[in-house]
Scaffold this motif. Structure first.
Motif, short mmCIF file in Angstrom:
data_model
loop_
_atom_site.label_atom_id
_atom_site.label_comp_id
_atom_site.label_asym_id
_atom_site.label_seq_id
_atom_site.Cartn_x
_atom_site.Cartn_y
_atom_site.Cartn_z
N ARG A 1 0.82 -1.22 -0.01
CA ARG A 1 0.02 -0.07 0.04
C ARG A 1 0.85 1.23 -0.15
O ARG A 1 1.94 1.37 0.30
N VAL A 2 0.38 2.29 -0.59
CA VAL A 2 0.96 3.68 -0.30
C VAL A 2 1.26 4.02 0.96
O VAL A 2 0.52 3.74 1.95
N GLY A 3 2.52 4.32 1.26
CA GLY A 3 3.20 4.88 2.49
C GLY A 3 3.85 3.86 3.37
O GLY A 3 4.30 4.10 4.41
N LEU A 4 3.70 2.61 2.76
CA LEU A 4 4.29 1.57 3.45
C LEU A 4 5.79 1.57 3.30
O LEU A 4 6.20 0.84 2.43
N VAL A 5 6.50 2.28 4.32
CA VAL A 5 7.86 2.50 3.86
C VAL A 5 8.66 1.98 5.15
O VAL A 5 8.21 2.30 6.50
N MET A 6 9.88 1.38 5.19
CA MET A 6 10.68 0.88 6.18
C MET A 6 11.01 2.00 7.24
O MET A 6 11.57 2.98 6.83
N PRO A 7 10.64 1.73 8.37
CA PRO A 7 10.91 3.10 9.56
C PRO A 7 12.34 2.88 9.75
O PRO A 7 12.96 1.82 9.71
N GLY A 8 12.91 4.03 10.30
CA GLY A 8 14.23 3.98 10.96
C GLY A 8 14.29 3.20 12.31
O GLY A 8 12.98 3.06 12.83
N ASP A 9 15.22 2.81 12.76
CA ASP A 9 15.17 1.97 13.95
C ASP A 9 14.46 2.68 15.14
O ASP A 9 13.54 2.23 15.79
N GLY A 10 14.82 3.97 15.38
CA GLY A 10 14.03 4.80 16.40
C GLY A 10 12.55 5.08 16.17
O GLY A 10 11.98 4.88 17.09
N GLU A 11 12.33 5.38 14.84
CA GLU A 11 10.98 5.49 14.50
C GLU A 11 10.20 4.45 14.97
O GLU A 11 8.99 4.48 15.43
N GLY A 12 10.56 3.44 14.23
CA GLY A 12 9.81 1.96 14.70
C GLY A 12 9.57 1.68 16.09
O GLY A 12 8.78 1.17 16.24
N SER A 13 10.67 1.91 16.98
CA SER A 13 10.58 1.42 18.25
C SER A 13 9.62 2.44 18.92
O SER A 13 8.81 1.92 19.65
N ILE A 14 9.63 3.74 18.62
CA ILE A 14 8.51 4.59 19.14
C ILE A 14 7.31 4.28 18.90
O ILE A 14 6.17 4.25 19.80
N ARG A 15 6.97 3.94 17.32
CA ARG A 15 5.48 3.65 17.23
C ARG A 15 5.22 2.30 17.76
O ARG A 15 3.73 2.28 18.21
N ARG A 16 6.04 1.27 18.01
CA ARG A 16 5.72 0.02 18.62
C ARG A 16 5.46 0.10 20.12
O ARG A 16 4.43 -0.29 20.47
N ALA A 17 6.13 1.13 20.58
CA ALA A 17 5.82 1.52 22.04
C ALA A 17 4.42 2.17 22.17
O ALA A 17 3.79 1.80 23.17
N ARG A 18 4.24 3.21 21.38
CA ARG A 18 3.05 3.68 21.48
C ARG A 18 1.81 2.96 21.42
O ARG A 18 0.65 2.93 21.75
N LEU A 19 2.00 1.73 20.53
CA LEU A 19 0.89 0.93 20.07
C LEU A 19 0.71 -0.50 21.28
O LEU A 19 -0.01 -1.14 21.42
N GLY A 20 1.80 -0.25 22.17
CA GLY A 20 1.84 -1.20 23.35
C GLY A 20 2.14 -2.56 22.97
O GLY A 20 1.90 -3.58 23.68
N PRO B 1 -0.34 3.75 7.49
CA PRO B 1 0.72 2.90 6.89
C PRO B 1 2.12 3.02 7.81
O PRO B 1 2.64 1.78 7.75
N SER B 2 2.33 3.91 8.27
CA SER B 2 3.54 4.01 9.05
C SER B 2 3.57 3.16 10.10
O SER B 2 4.42 2.37 10.67
N ASP B 3 2.45 3.09 10.72
CA ASP B 3 2.28 2.25 11.97
C ASP B 3 2.26 0.70 11.66
O ASP B 3 2.94 0.00 12.33
N LEU B 4 1.65 0.63 10.30
CA LEU B 4 1.79 -0.93 9.89
C LEU B 4 3.13 -1.19 9.66
O LEU B 4 3.60 -2.42 9.76
N ALA B 5 3.99 -0.47 8.97
CA ALA B 5 5.09 -0.68 8.53
C ALA B 5 5.90 -1.10 9.90
O ALA B 5 6.92 -2.05 9.89
#
Length: 380
Positions: free
Chosen positions: A181-200, A270-274
């Motif tokens: 899907r549009v917007g599904l882009v590999m996150p940076g290490d820091g960004e990915g960790s922050i988003r996963r933490a926010r999602l619990g 899509p950034s959260d999904l990524a």
């Protein structure tokens, strides 16, 4: 005068765009970006509020125009089902579904052509999953497509073979795959960790998509995770926490899985999904039937190890990039449990699957899909 491809984009402003809306958005954007010299793309939408027209124009910069039908979506769907309207006229029309003006024409004389898309055969294989109105409309539109469509696009060869058992389109069927899907882009290490933490989310987890409907295989995955000896890893379900009166927590407990290990998420960003996919220990696709297997493609694009059932569609899309589990006539749950255990307990296997996943992802792009659509219409 430029040649115009008229794309039906109605689904992007539907109350619930869903997978078809994402497909329509991605393919339309790619068609505009890959427009050949001397061609242009016009969008077609049913009569809608002005705000929807503005959304479409903002979503698709580069459109040559926006054709607005005189009928709203529901009335237009009924009219097209009965062949009662010529709207939106002739020319080259591409429909990302069966929602299309299918009528008698001779493209060798008029130059008109209509191409439709079939993503799955749920109306035939699992009609109970749809409303009776949707089932009857879908079947009626496929009959019209058999009579009047110049070509039918399907996402996989596996689906093309199954479609042939329902309707004979001869050489009019073309296989054009999907992409993430549009917007599904590999996150940076820091960004990915922050988003996963926010999602619990925990540090380690499996991901599976779908509902508790039988054909998704989610119930069997829970049963597999409840088998003795299977590591007690959390499961993130990308979907609702219930199906009718059946609840995910109840099914988990009945399967021997602590309900606290199961997290249901419905993600639109899509950034959260990524971030979720990129951080997964493995993505599991246990479904017994899939139309385009886009969930596999998106997992591959994030470099996640993938475990999947050996349906024809999954085998075609994965092309040995994932760990296939035989569905067979019995023992699927035990085989699935063994596959999950092996990926969790053998980091070398998980690493190898992550590498093959990333390699396989390069086979799918909306640019390629769009260029194939342009070539299809040129061939017609």
């Amino acid at each position: 005068m430029p040649i115009t491809l008229r794309m039906i984009v109605d689904q992007v402003v539907a109350p619930v765009p869903g997978p078809l809306g994402r497909y329509t958005q991605a393919l339309t954007s790619a068609l505009i970006a890959s427009t050949p010299s001397g061609c242009q793309v016009e969008a077609v939408v049913s009569s809608s509020p002005p705000t929807d027209y503005a959304r479409i124009e903002a979503m698709f910069p580069g459109l040559s125009g926006l054709y607005k039908t005189s009928l709203a979506r529901r009335e237009l769907a009924g009219a097209w089902q009965l062949g009662l309207t010529t709207s939106p006229g002739g020319g080259m029309i591409h429909a990302p579904s069966l929602f299309a003006p299918l009528r008698r024409h001779d493209r060798t004389v008029s130059g008109d052509q209509v191409v439709v898309t079939v993503h799955d055969l749920t109306a035939w294989t699992h009609p109970e999953a749809l409303t009776s109105t949707t089932v009857s409309w879908t079947k009626a539109m496929l009959k019209r497509a058999r009579r009047h469509a110049d070509a039918v696009v399907v996402p996989t060869h596996a689906l093309a073979e199954r479609l042939a058992d329902i309707a004979d389109f001869g050489e009019r069927v073309r296989v054009i795959g999907t992409a993430p899907r549009v917007g599904l882009v590999m996150p940076g290490d820091g960004e990915g960790s922050i988003r996963r933490a926010r999602l619990g989310l925990p540090d380690e987890y499996l991901v599976a998509r779908g509902t508790l409907e039988a054909r998704t295989g989610l119930v069997e995955l829970l049963e597999a995770l409840g088998r003795p000896g299977v590591p007690q890893i959390p499961l993130v379900v990308l979907g609702p926490d219930s199906w009718g009166e059946v609840h995910l927590a109840t099914v988990a407990e009945d399967s021997g899985v602590d309900a606290r290990r199961v997290h249901a998420l419905q993600i639109d960003d899509p950034s959260d999904l990524a971030a979720v996919l990129a951080g997964a220990t493995a993505v599991v696709a246990p479904g017994h039937e899939e139309g385009a297997a886009t969930d596999l493609i998106e997992a591959f694009s994030m470099g996640a190890p993938v475990i999947h059932s050996d349906t024809a569609t999954h085998l075609e899309v994965a092309a040995e990039a994932g760990l296939a589990v035989t569905v067979g006539s019995g023992g699927f749950v035990e085989r699935l449990a063994a596959a999950v255990t092996s990926v969790i307990e053998h980091p070398s296997l998980a690493d190898r699957l992550a590498v093959t996943s990333g390699d396989r992802a390069r086979a799918f792009s909306w640019r390629d899909s769009a260029e194939r659509v342009w070539q299809l219409h040129a061939d017609l």
